[in-house]
Scaffold this active site. Structure first.
Site, PDB file in Angstrom:
ATOM      1  N   GLU A   1       1.287  -1.452  -0.232  1.00 48.81           N
ATOM      2  CA  GLU A   1      -0.203   0.066   0.135  1.00 48.81           C
ATOM      3  C   GLU A   1       1.200   1.390   0.113  1.00 48.81           C
ATOM      4  OE1 GLU A   1      -3.745   2.014   2.396  1.00 48.81           O
ATOM      5  OE2 GLU A   1      -2.946   0.586   3.445  1.00 48.81           O
TER       6      GLU A   1
ATOM      7  N   LYS B   1      -2.852  -1.993  -3.520  1.00 48.31           N
ATOM      8  CA  LYS B   1      -3.777  -1.132  -2.247  1.00 48.31           C
ATOM      9  C   LYS B   1      -3.349   0.173  -3.115  1.00 48.31           C
ATOM     10  CE  LYS B   1      -6.473   0.040   1.782  1.00 48.31           C
ATOM     11  NZ  LYS B   1      -7.253  -0.136   3.236  1.00 48.31           N
TER      12      LYS B   1
END
Length: 300
Positions: free
Chosen positions: A177, A214
């Site tokens: 992420e 992500k």
């Protein structure tokens, strides 16, 4: 060893990921939005008890299930607690059909070169062993990009893949992420550099290893399409990043192949003061809108 049924669900299932991983730093804000001000608790233990009650109310709701929610990301403290009298991760998978993930980062380091790397993760291998024992499928680790600085973004991606390799060595699937702050003026340029760096590192992964990614909802629609089609990427998921749920849903619905992994946007409108019927109806509307945005559009 990766759970094959869970891997197939994450690869081809329809739905989204519920991010229920608010940690110590983000919990007070989440509780306040839920109608519980800081004056209602005086210790960290009380705070974590209250946020667990909120999470429990969400996952125990009839609106929350594997028909629309593919997975849930949990805070480390949560895997040692229970939902419905059962270990949290077990309940999610066996009772709800929802794949459990674990947030493993310990927050952000000070900004340098326009980015914030992850702080060191002490005893990471022990944490990953614990995740395996608790039936966790994968992990999530967050860092932040605040400028289209090539050196900084390269350092972010290098660190993300360094952690990912350790996660993979334990038979878990990492969610990388590297969040791009949605308010920066050079967001599109930062996303272009980020895509280039991630693609370069993916080429070094063995054929039998897969990651998830992500990312912030992009400025240029479908800019991350090469990642959604990459053979080493199990899934590309989007964070809401400060957008309202309506804004995030609208942007996500334009991006082919991405699904949601929303936290604040998922819990938007929920309140501790709501009756169970009001709470369940509000959550149902939120889940349906995020689900709809995650399954549309489809690739031609």
């Amino acid at each position: 060893m990766v759970n094959d049924a869970q891997a197939e669900r994450m690869k081809s299932g329809q739905g989204f990921i519920a991010a229920l991983d608010q940690s110590g730093g983000s919990t007070p804000k989440a509780l306040s939005a839920y109608g519980i001000p800081p004056s209602d608790y005086s210790t960290e233990a009380e705070m974590f008890d209250l946020i667990h009650r909120m999470r429990t109310r969400i996952v125990m709701s009839p609106a929350f299930g594997g028909d629309r929610v593919l997975a849930a990301i949990l805070f480390e403290e949560t895997i040692n607690r229970a939902f419905g009298g059962k270990p949290a991760a077990d309940f999610l998978w066996h009772d709800k059909g929802v794949v459990p993930f674990l947030k493993i980062d310990k927050g952000l380091a000070d900004a340098a070169d326009g980015v914030q790397l992850m702080k060191p993760i002490p005893e990471l291998d022990a944490l990953l062993d614990s995740a395996v024992q608790h039936g966790i499928f994968g992990t999530k680790e967050r860092s932040v990009i605040g400028d289209a600085n090539r050196a900084g973004i390269a350092a972010i991606v290098e660190q993300q893949f360094e952690v990912a390799r350790r996660v993979l060595s334990h038979g878990l699937v990492p969610i990388l992420e590297p969040e791009v702050t949605i308010t920066i003026p050079d967001k599109a340029a930062a996303e272009s550099i980020l895509l280039e760096q991630i693609t370069t590192h993916l080429a070094d992964l063995p054929d039998d290893q897969h990651v998830m990614v992500k990312l912030s909802l992009p400025t240029v629609t479908n800019v991350y399409r090469p990642l959604t089609e990459h053979p080493r990427v199990l899934r590309v998921v989007a964070l809401s990043g400060g957008y309202t749920r309506a804004e995030a849903d609208a942007l996500l619905a334009e991006d082919i192949g991405e699904i949601a992994s929303f936290s604040r946007a998922l819990t938007e409108g929920l309140s501790a003061q709501q009756s169970d019927a009001e709470f369940d109806a509000t959550l149902d509307r939120a889940i349906q809108s995020i689900y709809d945005a995650s399954v549309s559009p489809t690739a031609p």
